[in-house]
Scaffold this active site. Structure first.
Site, short mmCIF file in Angstrom:
data_model
loop_
_atom_site.label_atom_id
_atom_site.label_comp_id
_atom_site.label_asym_id
_atom_site.label_seq_id
_atom_site.Cartn_x
_atom_site.Cartn_y
_atom_site.Cartn_z
N GLN A 329 0.85 -1.20 0.00
CA GLN A 329 0.00 0.00 0.00
C GLN A 329 0.88 1.24 0.00
O GLN A 329 1.99 1.25 0.55
CB GLN A 329 -0.96 -0.01 1.19
CG GLN A 329 -0.34 0.21 2.55
CD GLN A 329 -1.37 0.05 3.68
OE1 GLN A 329 -2.07 -0.95 3.76
NE2 GLN A 329 -1.46 1.06 4.52
N GLY A 355 10.36 21.12 14.48
CA GLY A 355 11.32 21.71 15.42
C GLY A 355 11.33 20.98 16.73
O GLY A 355 11.72 19.81 16.82
N GLY A 356 10.90 21.65 17.79
CA GLY A 356 10.97 21.07 19.12
C GLY A 356 12.32 21.31 19.76
O GLY A 356 13.24 21.89 19.17
N THR A 358 14.86 19.44 20.45
CA THR A 358 16.04 18.85 19.84
C THR A 358 16.37 19.46 18.48
O THR A 358 17.53 19.63 18.13
CB THR A 358 15.84 17.33 19.69
OG1 THR A 358 15.53 16.78 20.97
CG2 THR A 358 17.09 16.67 19.14
N ASP A 394 2.64 23.62 12.32
CA ASP A 394 2.96 24.23 13.61
C ASP A 394 4.47 24.36 13.70
O ASP A 394 5.21 23.40 13.44
CB ASP A 394 2.44 23.35 14.76
CG ASP A 394 2.85 23.88 16.12
OD1 ASP A 394 3.71 23.25 16.78
OD2 ASP A 394 2.33 24.93 16.53
N ASP A 396 7.64 24.92 16.10
CA ASP A 396 8.06 24.82 17.50
C ASP A 396 9.52 25.26 17.59
O ASP A 396 10.43 24.45 17.70
CB ASP A 396 7.87 23.40 17.99
CG ASP A 396 7.90 23.28 19.50
OD1 ASP A 396 7.26 22.38 20.03
OD2 ASP A 396 8.59 24.09 20.14
N GLU A 398 12.41 26.83 19.48
CA GLU A 398 12.82 27.06 20.87
C GLU A 398 14.28 27.51 20.93
O GLU A 398 15.16 26.66 21.05
CB GLU A 398 12.60 25.80 21.68
CG GLU A 398 11.17 25.27 21.59
CD GLU A 398 10.99 23.93 22.29
OE1 GLU A 398 11.79 23.58 23.18
OE2 GLU A 398 10.05 23.23 21.93
N MET A 464 3.77 27.48 26.20
CA MET A 464 4.28 26.33 26.94
C MET A 464 4.35 26.63 28.43
O MET A 464 5.41 26.85 29.00
CB MET A 464 5.61 25.90 26.37
CG MET A 464 5.50 25.41 24.94
SD MET A 464 7.04 24.80 24.21
CE MET A 464 7.90 26.35 23.93
N TYR A 466 4.51 25.21 31.28
CA TYR A 466 4.96 24.12 32.14
C TYR A 466 6.48 24.09 32.05
O TYR A 466 7.09 24.86 31.30
CB TYR A 466 4.35 22.78 31.72
CG TYR A 466 4.27 22.56 30.24
CD1 TYR A 466 5.39 22.21 29.52
CD2 TYR A 466 3.08 22.73 29.55
CE1 TYR A 466 5.34 22.02 28.15
CE2 TYR A 466 3.01 22.53 28.19
CZ TYR A 466 4.15 22.18 27.49
OH TYR A 466 4.09 22.00 26.12
N TRP A 604 0.75 18.40 26.35
CA TRP A 604 1.94 17.63 25.98
C TRP A 604 2.04 16.46 26.95
O TRP A 604 2.22 16.68 28.14
CB TRP A 604 3.21 18.46 26.08
CG TRP A 604 4.40 17.62 25.75
CD1 TRP A 604 5.14 16.84 26.61
CD2 TRP A 604 4.97 17.43 24.46
NE1 TRP A 604 6.12 16.17 25.93
CE2 TRP A 604 6.04 16.52 24.61
CE3 TRP A 604 4.68 17.91 23.19
CZ2 TRP A 604 6.83 16.09 23.53
CZ3 TRP A 604 5.46 17.49 22.13
CH2 TRP A 604 6.52 16.61 22.30
#
Length: 624
Positions: A329, A355-356, A358, A394, A396, A398, A464, A466, A604
């Site tokens: 597939q 992103g994020g 890392t 989105d 991210d 940082e 974010m 937290y 998260w």
């Protein structure tokens, strides 16, 4: 393949962070709540001054409030510096401030400009804000040693606040505003019409029709009168209105967003798959999913984990629809499972997050050619193999013009440059969002970038709220990692949801474009004898995948909450001390978010919740 790829969580702290992902929110005024009147506080001036200072109480959440001073240069030459002084009655004080240095001597408070914002051109204005506590109002205001009223005609007072506008004739693209007239001892000349805090028109009458709006969109309006010598009076109360159309109303929780992050590495050691969103009851209660993460490298958006993303073969028992993948597939993996999920739950929209913690190091190169970067992201998200899976992107990053895992020096305008390029490429029919810092400290990460300007191109921000505190400070003091508000003994002022939201609003971000972040995990220390926050420790508490961090689904039974502080829970069991959100604290946070007019909340991440999705349920129920 490792048993569990370390979580790539987002953070905004000063110091290097480990792993994890975080988001926040804070003291905002609800869109439907009137702005407090802006009042010039002064005694009559003995002589004309070249500037005015006016005060606004932007929001009040019971235990505290957000205040704002605005300095306007009414002269013909630039101001090189400014100092505002005022009195507060006993019991009222400033707790934290941004864009100014605020000190006090007893009940007398003084605010001075920072190095970068002392100069104000003729006719220009500049504002700084603060979070305070107590019921009192400022009095005895002086600006650069003179009266704050800046009267150019002795005894001429500014006009009163007009009446709060009312709306009528609302269509997909327009709304009519009407208000009762202001009064003035010398006469009212005209009115400024404010939309989402920015002036959009000046009119002589008491009605105005705003055209060219977007269907199904929320707007907030207020008006402000000007007298015959151009003195501005206080801003009226505000009114919120949603234009008709737009195809909304199908989402759980009404018009509030309930978004969660799904991590591609969760399919390994955590054994968490898209089907878990169905079996836990989560899929019926969320509105959006952020799929994390795509990589940012070489100035382009790239695949994060090709095996998990689109190659992993699912058996019938693992699959959302009970049908096994076949070897030939064209699309398998998480992307195909998300496609099946959307077929069963068509209200869910999916964004691909890039992103994020890392992978944010690549944004600095990407923003050097934002149009080319946006094109690469568009080509990847809209790849014909999975274009129907995603409803937008989105980012991210940082952090723009600040330090995360690496330090970025792109400058304050880089985030707006990036946002504008993304919006231009993805157009009005795709979602373009961003996960951003919640560092509300003075001179912190929110101050480092133009989040207010970028908000014009983003649909919303995942703040974010937290990971404010944790065992990277291995000796403590123990502190809740996701405080909603400040509290006595907090290790760092400005590290709360309320501070972050208040500062973002002060930067011009509409409340509706801010989502409150909820962590589905706790952070903890070991070697702790004190049950209350503020205790010392010997290091990070043991965790399943990483020391100092543990999923809620584990903590709820292994270390149940023993108390609450600043709107979140904490637990002391043996020598371990943890903080985390529970269904009860999430319910309180959602009530606060609604009272502030926020667009909703996000979490998260999904795999930290229980098998019956009790945290997602708490968010959903709280937003109704």
């Amino acid at each position: 393949m490792s048993t569990d790829t370390p979580p790539r969580r987002s953070r905004f702290r000063w110091i290097p962070l480990r792993s994890g992902r975080s988001k926040v929110i804070a003291g905002l005024t609800a869109l439907a709540v009137p702005f407090a009147a802006m009042v010039g506080l002064a005694t009559p001036a003995a002589a004309a001054t070249s500037a005015t200072a006016t005060y606004t109480k932007k929001s009040d959440w019971g235990s505290g409030f957000e205040g704002q001073w605005t300095v306007k240069n009414t002269g013909t030459t630039a101001l090189s510096s400014w100092t505002i002084e005022w009195d507060y009655p006993a019991g009222t004080r400033v707790n934290s401030a941004w864009d100014a240095t605020v000190t006090n001597s007893g009940n007398r408070w003084t605010a001075k400009n920072l190095g970068w914002n002392g100069s104000i051109a003729p006719g220009a204005s500049l504002s700084f804000g603060f979070n305070g506590s107590g019921p009192g109002a400022p009095s005895g205001c002086k600006l650069n040693g003179a009266s704050c009223d800046g009267s150019t005609v002795p005894g001429d007072n500014p006009p009163t606040a007009p009446g709060t506008p009312t709306t009528s004739d609302v269509t997909n693209t327009s709304v009519k505003l009407s208000w009762s007239a202001a009064t003035d001892d010398k006469g009212v000349k005209n009115y400024d019409v404010l939309r989402n805090g920015a002036k959009i028109a000046t009119v002589t009458g008491t009605t105005y029709t705003n055209t060219g709006l977007t269907a199904g969109t929320d707007y907030t309006y207020a008006v402000q009168a000007r007298d015959t010598i151009d003195q501005l009076g206080p801003v009226s109360g505000s009114v919120s209105v949603r234009t008709t159309g737009g195809g909304g109303g199908e989402e759980p929780g009404g018009d509030k967003i309930n978004l969660g992050y799904f991590t591609n590495w969760g399919v390994y050691g955590r054994n968490y798959h898209v089907k878990n969103l169905v079996t836990s009851g989560t899929a019926a209660k969320i509105t959006h999913i952020n799929y994390a993460f795509g990589n940012v490298q070489g100035g382009k958006c790239t695949i994060g984990d090709s095996y998990a993303d689109y190659d992993k073969a699912y058996t019938a028992d693992q699959s959302v629809d009970g049908k096994a993948d076949t070897w030939d597939q064209p699309l398998r993996g998480n992307f195909n499972q998300l496609r099946k999920l959307k077929a069963q739950y068509p209200h869910i929209k999916v964004l691909w997050s890039f992103g994020g913690w890392t992978w944010s190091g690549g944004f600095g190169q990407a923003v050097q050619n934002p149009a080319a970067f946006a094109q690469s992201c568009y080509d990847l998200v809209e790849d014909p193999r999975w274009a129907d899976v995603f409803d937008g992107i989105d980012l991210d990053w940082e952090y723009p013009n600040a330090c995360g895992l690496t330090c970025d020096t792109s400058g304050p305008a880089a985030i707006k440059t990036m946002a504008d390029a993304m919006r231009a490429k993805f157009g009005p029919n795709n979602l373009v969002t961003a996960a951003i810092t919640a560092d509300g400290s003075s001179g912190g990460k929110i101050d480092a970038a133009d989040y207010g300007g970028a908000a014009q191109s983003f649909d919303w921000y995942n703040v974010m709220t937290y990971d404010f505190f944790g065992a990277w400070a291995n000796k403590g003091p123990t502190a809740p990692h996701s405080p909603l508000t400040s509290y006595t003994g907090i290790p760092q002022q400005g590290f709360t949801s309320a501070d972050a939201i208040a500062k973002l609003k002060a930067k011009g971000v509409p409340a509706k474009k801010l989502l409150l972040g909820i962590g589905f995990y706790g952070r903890g220390w070991t070697g702790v004898t004190q049950a209350a926050p503020g205790g010392t420790a010997t290091g990070a508490a043991p965790g399943t995948y990483e020391a100092g961090i543990e999923d809620y689904k584990v903590l709820k039974s292994t270390c149940p909450a023993t108390g609450t502080i600043a709107g979140t829970a904490y637990a002391h069991c043996g020598t371990n001390w943890w903080s985390y959100d529970t269904p009860a604290t999430i319910g309180s946070k959602m009530a606060w978010a609604k009272s502030q007019g926020l667009g909703g909340a996000f979490s998260w991440e999904f795999s930290g919740d229980t098998t019956n999705g009790e945290l997602v349920s708490a968010i959903s129920n709280g937003l109704k």
